[in-house]
Write an enzyme that holds these catalytic residues in place. Structure first.
Site, PDB file in Angstrom:
ATOM      1  N   ASP A 184       0.844  -1.192   0.000  1.00  0.00           N
ATOM      2  CA  ASP A 184       0.000   0.000   0.000  1.00  0.00           C
ATOM      3  C   ASP A 184       0.878   1.241   0.000  1.00  0.00           C
ATOM      4  OD1 ASP A 184      -2.171   1.964   0.948  1.00  0.00           O
ATOM      5  OD2 ASP A 184      -3.266   0.080   0.889  1.00  0.00           O
ATOM      6  N   HIS A 224      -4.068   6.059   3.223  1.00  0.00           N
ATOM      7  CA  HIS A 224      -4.687   4.810   2.768  1.00  0.00           C
ATOM      8  C   HIS A 224      -4.129   3.612   3.524  1.00  0.00           C
ATOM      9  CE1 HIS A 224      -5.807   1.587  -0.179  1.00  0.00           C
ATOM     10  NE2 HIS A 224      -6.885   2.334  -0.283  1.00  0.00           N
ATOM     11  N   SER A 384     -11.008  -1.827  -1.203  1.00  0.00           N
ATOM     12  CA  SER A 384      -9.816  -1.991  -0.360  1.00  0.00           C
ATOM     13  C   SER A 384     -10.226  -2.326   1.065  1.00  0.00           C
ATOM     14  CB  SER A 384      -8.974  -0.711  -0.363  1.00  0.00           C
ATOM     15  OG  SER A 384      -8.293  -0.536  -1.570  1.00  0.00           O
TER      16      SER A 384
END
Length: 690
Positions: A184, A224, A384
């Site tokens: 990520d 994120h 996700s």
């Protein structure tokens, strides 16, 4: 396609070296780090001693992303054939560099792959593609492309089985025996949710951010990854609160990465696994790009090494099979649902769907750690987040049963999911039958699943409408193919059969003349110590039905299929069971070859169930009782109006054309026939363990 074509320079190598050493030559390079100069110096001996390969036609293939804005022309992954030696990637790369230099081109070698797949990553002109494709040992070349992060507390309650729900989330274990790798963005490891639970590795491979005015604020770069780490194992909002995470940075501050960086990250994981083998590993891939053969191949290699990969289906409101790594069969692909168990909508887009999705999970307004401060939380949505939920559930399942294979884990995730809760009207009509109606949930307990015979339904890609088109569905290596069926929206098909291919059994379906295409549908089961075979009866004489049964003693019938070798309109009656006469026999039309799928396994027993209505129906179903698992599904008696038969969980579904337009009579009514099996051996072994 946005690529600048390099000029062909036919200068002698010494003159080329002098130009490169000068300031003007250095400025002319795409990179200013001096690597090209060292490269050409090293090529002198290569050119002197290496004859150029004969100019034969290319046997390798070239692949690139179907979405032009996502392409990265000029960077290529060269994949060699599997049987090549470990030293071959470097040798092939040097050979390519030497031959390119003779043509006046420079190639920068960016990375060499050994542990994941044989190949290398290069930066070169697209003018050299034909040359590279002709090199010995090259299997295929893929142009690099972008991948993207897929994010746009009801969630913890939703994955807890209803009978065990309380005022707070109480998982069966914390997943402490499992290590989760997260590919990520960077992560704020000091956040109170994940402090002490995440190890930030030194791996970083990301592209430059778009735009010269983009500021790399820590809160943006970490957002994120920090949120997903909190969803997987956060103290308060995490699924598997005891799982440890290792983060690899493959996405930049804008949530953008590349296929090649993801490949290098996966190889980093494989190298660590080889150097220091640990317990079960889960790899979370909360990203998606266009379909990539090389990325799917890398996932396959890692899965063969025992690693569980969980991927986001994608947020493009599209068929997940068009994206990678979601389309890789070895990956557990997760779509997103909301608090009402409905597909997530993200503006004009939303969760991906289709046959490449294994199941759905919570993915809207998910509360998790925020990178704004060490105690902040934020709500995010996307596949996700859904994939992070399943990664956490997988960690807990593997902590309870560390020896589970990927096939066993996937089957358990499917079996224990909440079923038939999604409103299928959200999906495009042609995708509804292909998309699983499953929302992930924890198993009711960490024990007691060993007695169950687990099966799942695997759909093929559409065959296309050509006259002799075929579709193929296959099971995972650890699964047994117990039955094969087919489905055509036009009803014109030449049936289906099980065939051995490459040492494995596959399900093949055949399109018919005038048909719009066909799907093959495999019923894939976990059946330890199974010995399965297919018995075939050729077409019988006119007016006589074709019959076939299990020949070997102790074998039971798990499925029936039939197909027509000769071309026709696809209107013959399909293979059917006659349970009232002989429950271990398949019976088909006189013009068809009929096949019986038969298996022997300790304690395996099967029975036949039939359900029909006196009047024509567009859909007829029959389900197995609790404790029994559906292994085969077919139609009885079968007419020209049957579109096909397929399994949905433990229910056999037979579809027919719209009765208002076909003029069916009651004599043509279609019944659904299910073969239901169970394993007394597994049940007994489970009871002994308890």
């Amino acid at each position: 396609m946005g690529t600048v074509r390099s000029r062909r320079l036919w200068w002698p190598l010494p003159l080329l070296l002098l130009l490169l050493r000068g300031p003007a030559g250095a400025r002319a390079q795409e990179d200013d780090d001096g690597d090209y100069e060292e490269l050409v110096l090293a090529l002198r001996s290569e050119e002197d001693g290496l004859a150029e390969a004969p100019q034969h036609g290319a046997t390798a293939t070239f692949h690139r992303c179907a979405k032009d804005p996502w392409r990265l022309p000029g960077t290529y992954v060269v994949v060699l054939k599997e049987e090549t030696q470990r030293s071959q990637p470097e040798r092939t790369a040097r050979r390519l560099q030497a031959q390119a230099a003779r043509r006046g081109y420079l190639i920068k070698l960016l990375h060499v792959f050994h542990d994941l797949l044989p190949g290398f990553l290069v930066k070169m002109s697209r003018d050299l593609l034909e040359l590279a494709l002709r090199l010995p040992h090259v299997d295929y070349i893929e142009e690099d492309s972008y991948v993207f992060a897929q994010s746009i507390p009801w969630n913890l309650e939703r994955i807890t089985p209803a009978r065990y729900r309380a005022d707070e989330y109480q998982p069966p274990n914390g997943g402490s025996l499992v290590e989760v790798y997260l590919l990520d963005t960077s992560i704020q490891s000091g956040h109170r949710e994940i402090e002490g639970r995440v190890m930030v590795t030194d791996f970083e491979s990301v592209p430059e951010e778009d735009g010269t005015r983009f500021h790399r604020q820590a809160s943006k770069c970490d957002s994120h990854g920090t949120h997903l780490a909190g969803v997987v194992s956060g103290r308060d909002a995490g699924v598997a609160k005891g799982a440890s995470l290792r983060s690899l940075r493959v996405l930049n501050c804008q949530g953008k990465g590349t296929v090649s960086s993801t490949l290098i990250g996966l190889e980093f994981i494989r190298k660590n696994q080889l150097v220091q083998p640990v317990g079960p590993l889960v790899v979370l891939l909360p990203l998606a790009g266009g379909y990539s053969r090389v990325l799917n191949a890398a996932c396959q290699r890692l899965a063969k090494a025992g690693v569980v990969l969980v991927a986001a289906a994608g947020n493009f409101r599209d068929d997940a099979c068009l994206y990678s790594p979601a389309s890789a069969p070895e990956v557990i692909t997760v779509g997103a649902t909301n608090a009402q168990d409905q597909p997530v909508t993200l503006g004009t887009l939303g969760t991906n769907f289709g046959r490449c999705v294994d199941l759905f999970a919570p993915g809207e307004d998910i509360i998790g750690a925020s990178s704004d401060c060490s105690t902040c939380f934020v709500s995010r949505s996307g596949t996700s987040q859904a994939a992070a939920h399943v990664a956490g559930i997988a960690a807990m399942m593997l902590s309870a049963e560390p020896e589970l294979t990927l096939a066993e884990l996937r089957q358990r995730l499917i079996h224990f999911s909440a079923k038939d809760v999604i409103n299928e009207a959200w999906f495009p009509e042609d995708q509804r039958v292909l998309t699983p109606n499953l929302v992930a949930a924890l198993p009711p307990s960490t024990h007691g699943a060993g007695w169950q015979l687990f099966c799942r339904t695997v759909w093929s890609a559409h065959s296309g409408p050509t006259r002799m088109a075929t579709a193929m569905a296959r099971c995972a290596p650890d699964e047994e193919l117990l039955s094969c069926s087919s489905f055509s929206r036009s009803g014109k098909r030449r049936g289906e059969r099980i065939k051995a291919q490459g040492g494995r059994r596959v399900c093949l379906a055949h399109n018919a003349f005038g048909g719009e295409g066909v799907y093959a549908i495999a019923r894939c089961c976990l059946l330890p110590q199974a010995n399965c075979s297919v018995h075939t009866a050729p077409p019988a004489g006119a007016g006589m039905g074709t019959r076939v049964h299990c020949h070997h003693q102790g074998h039971v019938l798990t499925g029936c299929s039939s197909h027509w070798e000769v071309e026709d309109l696809g209107t013959h009656k399909p293979s059917v069971l006659r349970p009232r006469v002989q429950p271990d026999q398949c019976m088909g039309h006189s013009g068809a070859s009929t096949h019986a799928s038969c298996c022997h396994a300790p304690g395996l027993e099967c029975k036949v169930k039939e359900h029909g209505l006196p009047a024509p129906q567009e859909q007829v179903t029959v389900a197995c009782e609790e404790g029994w698992t559906l292994t085969g599904c077919s139609a009885l008696p079968g007419t020209s109006h049957v579109l096909g038969a397929y399994a949905v969980d433990d229910t056999c579904v037979v579809r027919s054309r719209d009765v208002s337009t076909t003029g069916n009579t009651s004599e043509q009514a279609v019944a659904a026939v299910a073969i239901c099996c169970r394993s007394r051996h597994l049940a007994q072994a489970s009871q002994e363990l308890q």
